[in-house]
Design a protein around this motif. Sequence first.
Motif, PDB file in Angstrom:
ATOM      1  N   ASP A  61       0.830  -1.210   0.000  1.00  0.00           N
ATOM      2  CA  ASP A  61       0.000   0.000   0.000  1.00  0.00           C
ATOM      3  C   ASP A  61       0.865   1.260   0.000  1.00  0.00           C
ATOM      4  O   ASP A  61       0.583   2.218  -0.728  1.00  0.00           O
ATOM      5  CB  ASP A  61      -0.947   0.018   1.195  1.00  0.00           C
ATOM      6  CG  ASP A  61      -2.046  -1.029   1.108  1.00  0.00           C
ATOM      7  OD1 ASP A  61      -2.310  -1.532  -0.012  1.00  0.00           O
ATOM      8  OD2 ASP A  61      -2.627  -1.359   2.157  1.00  0.00           O
ATOM      9  N   ILE A  62       1.931   1.256   0.809  1.00  0.00           N
ATOM     10  CA  ILE A  62       2.836   2.413   0.877  1.00  0.00           C
ATOM     11  C   ILE A  62       3.539   2.617  -0.462  1.00  0.00           C
ATOM     12  O   ILE A  62       3.637   3.742  -0.956  1.00  0.00           O
ATOM     13  CB  ILE A  62       3.861   2.241   2.019  1.00  0.00           C
ATOM     14  CG1 ILE A  62       3.150   2.336   3.369  1.00  0.00           C
ATOM     15  CG2 ILE A  62       4.978   3.284   1.916  1.00  0.00           C
ATOM     16  CD1 ILE A  62       4.007   1.938   4.553  1.00  0.00           C
ATOM     17  N   ILE A  67       4.833   5.635  -5.208  1.00  0.00           N
ATOM     18  CA  ILE A  67       5.465   5.467  -6.514  1.00  0.00           C
ATOM     19  C   ILE A  67       4.442   5.723  -7.610  1.00  0.00           C
ATOM     20  O   ILE A  67       3.439   5.025  -7.719  1.00  0.00           O
ATOM     21  CB  ILE A  67       6.064   4.048  -6.663  1.00  0.00           C
ATOM     22  CG1 ILE A  67       7.161   3.829  -5.625  1.00  0.00           C
ATOM     23  CG2 ILE A  67       6.606   3.852  -8.073  1.00  0.00           C
ATOM     24  CD1 ILE A  67       7.718   2.422  -5.605  1.00  0.00           C
ATOM     25  N   GLU A  68       4.728   6.754  -8.406  1.00  0.00           N
ATOM     26  CA  GLU A  68       3.863   7.070  -9.535  1.00  0.00           C
ATOM     27  C   GLU A  68       4.356   6.294 -10.747  1.00  0.00           C
ATOM     28  O   GLU A  68       5.547   6.238 -11.015  1.00  0.00           O
ATOM     29  CB  GLU A  68       3.909   8.568  -9.828  1.00  0.00           C
ATOM     30  CG  GLU A  68       3.274   9.411  -8.758  1.00  0.00           C
ATOM     31  CD  GLU A  68       3.311  10.884  -9.105  1.00  0.00           C
ATOM     32  OE1 GLU A  68       3.366  11.241 -10.299  1.00  0.00           O
ATOM     33  OE2 GLU A  68       3.288  11.686  -8.158  1.00  0.00           O
ATOM     34  N   THR A  69       3.429   5.714 -11.461  1.00  0.00           N
ATOM     35  CA  THR A  69       3.784   5.002 -12.684  1.00  0.00           C
ATOM     36  C   THR A  69       3.340   5.836 -13.878  1.00  0.00           C
ATOM     37  O   THR A  69       2.343   6.550 -13.806  1.00  0.00           O
ATOM     38  CB  THR A  69       3.121   3.614 -12.735  1.00  0.00           C
ATOM     39  OG1 THR A  69       1.709   3.773 -12.716  1.00  0.00           O
ATOM     40  CG2 THR A  69       3.551   2.755 -11.553  1.00  0.00           C
ATOM     41  N   ASP A  70       4.100   5.738 -14.948  1.00  0.00           N
ATOM     42  CA  ASP A  70       3.738   6.494 -16.147  1.00  0.00           C
ATOM     43  C   ASP A  70       3.585   5.558 -17.343  1.00  0.00           C
ATOM     44  O   ASP A  70       4.015   5.839 -18.441  1.00  0.00           O
ATOM     45  CB  ASP A  70       4.759   7.597 -16.432  1.00  0.00           C
ATOM     46  CG  ASP A  70       6.162   7.057 -16.671  1.00  0.00           C
ATOM     47  OD1 ASP A  70       6.369   5.840 -16.539  1.00  0.00           O
ATOM     48  OD2 ASP A  70       7.042   7.863 -17.002  1.00  0.00           O
ATOM     49  N   ASP A  71       2.964   4.423 -17.062  1.00  0.00           N
ATOM     50  CA  ASP A  71       2.721   3.447 -18.119  1.00  0.00           C
ATOM     51  C   ASP A  71       1.262   3.023 -18.074  1.00  0.00           C
ATOM     52  O   ASP A  71       0.492   3.529 -17.265  1.00  0.00           O
ATOM     53  CB  ASP A  71       3.655   2.235 -17.963  1.00  0.00           C
ATOM     54  CG  ASP A  71       3.547   1.591 -16.584  1.00  0.00           C
ATOM     55  OD1 ASP A  71       2.454   1.607 -15.976  1.00  0.00           O
ATOM     56  OD2 ASP A  71       4.553   1.056 -16.102  1.00  0.00           O
ATOM     57  N   GLU A  75      -1.489   1.016 -11.261  1.00  0.00           N
ATOM     58  CA  GLU A  75      -0.731   1.284 -10.050  1.00  0.00           C
ATOM     59  C   GLU A  75       0.476   0.350  -9.926  1.00  0.00           C
ATOM     60  O   GLU A  75       0.531  -0.704 -10.558  1.00  0.00           O
ATOM     61  CB  GLU A  75      -1.637   1.152  -8.824  1.00  0.00           C
ATOM     62  CG  GLU A  75      -2.149  -0.249  -8.586  1.00  0.00           C
ATOM     63  CD  GLU A  75      -3.176  -0.338  -7.470  1.00  0.00           C
ATOM     64  OE1 GLU A  75      -3.522   0.697  -6.868  1.00  0.00           O
ATOM     65  OE2 GLU A  75      -3.628  -1.436  -7.188  1.00  0.00           O
ATOM     66  N   PHE A  76       1.417   0.773  -9.094  1.00  0.00           N
ATOM     67  CA  PHE A  76       2.637   0.010  -8.879  1.00  0.00           C
ATOM     68  C   PHE A  76       2.282  -1.409  -8.447  1.00  0.00           C
ATOM     69  O   PHE A  76       1.478  -1.616  -7.551  1.00  0.00           O
ATOM     70  CB  PHE A  76       3.485   0.685  -7.793  1.00  0.00           C
ATOM     71  CG  PHE A  76       4.818   0.039  -7.594  1.00  0.00           C
ATOM     72  CD1 PHE A  76       5.871   0.324  -8.432  1.00  0.00           C
ATOM     73  CD2 PHE A  76       5.015  -0.861  -6.565  1.00  0.00           C
ATOM     74  CE1 PHE A  76       7.112  -0.269  -8.261  1.00  0.00           C
ATOM     75  CE2 PHE A  76       6.247  -1.469  -6.386  1.00  0.00           C
ATOM     76  CZ  PHE A  76       7.295  -1.173  -7.226  1.00  0.00           C
TER      77      PHE A  76
END
Length: 177
Positions: A61-62, A67-71, A75-76
């Motif tokens: 959860d943390i 962590i932002e994903t750009d794909d 979500e991570f």
Amino acid sequence: MAEPRVPGGRGAELDLPCGESVHVHDLDMGMREYDCACGASHAVVTDIHPPSRFFPEFLVDILRETIETDDDMGEFGTTHLMGIVLEEFPGEVATENVEEDQDVGYALVWVSDFDSRRLHEIVVELVVELMEHALSHADSDEAMTQFEADMLDFDVTEFVDEYRRERDFSGPHDTPA
């Protein structure tokens, strides 16, 4: 009529780092290790395995919050974890996109040269490195000092041993995503 073995398509054959190959239909969704003809056991990870395979849900959860994903993977998750492993060990992880093959039940599969326990250690080590790198960019020397102090007491092998002992791999957080 037999289907042709086209990379990424139905009937894909995955060339393993050890030199052997495995048909993706031999890699079950619930499989965590593949006993190879080379004599070794290779860790098997699919995109439907949750990241809680490696970390407690509270830590997942943390990670997802920070962590932002750009794909287009969302979500991570496990796909990102395995991307980190693949980046560090490109010759020791085979991967295949089989999203066109509805018979396997997953879209991505990774098979490492490591057994599942060693892969678990590697994932933990790489996430700790990722956390340390993120903190090095923070404006808080106090946070970095605290993290470094905490890491002096953190033993990856002990964490993995304890987590694998206590983890219920058939629990609610270990179902397909």
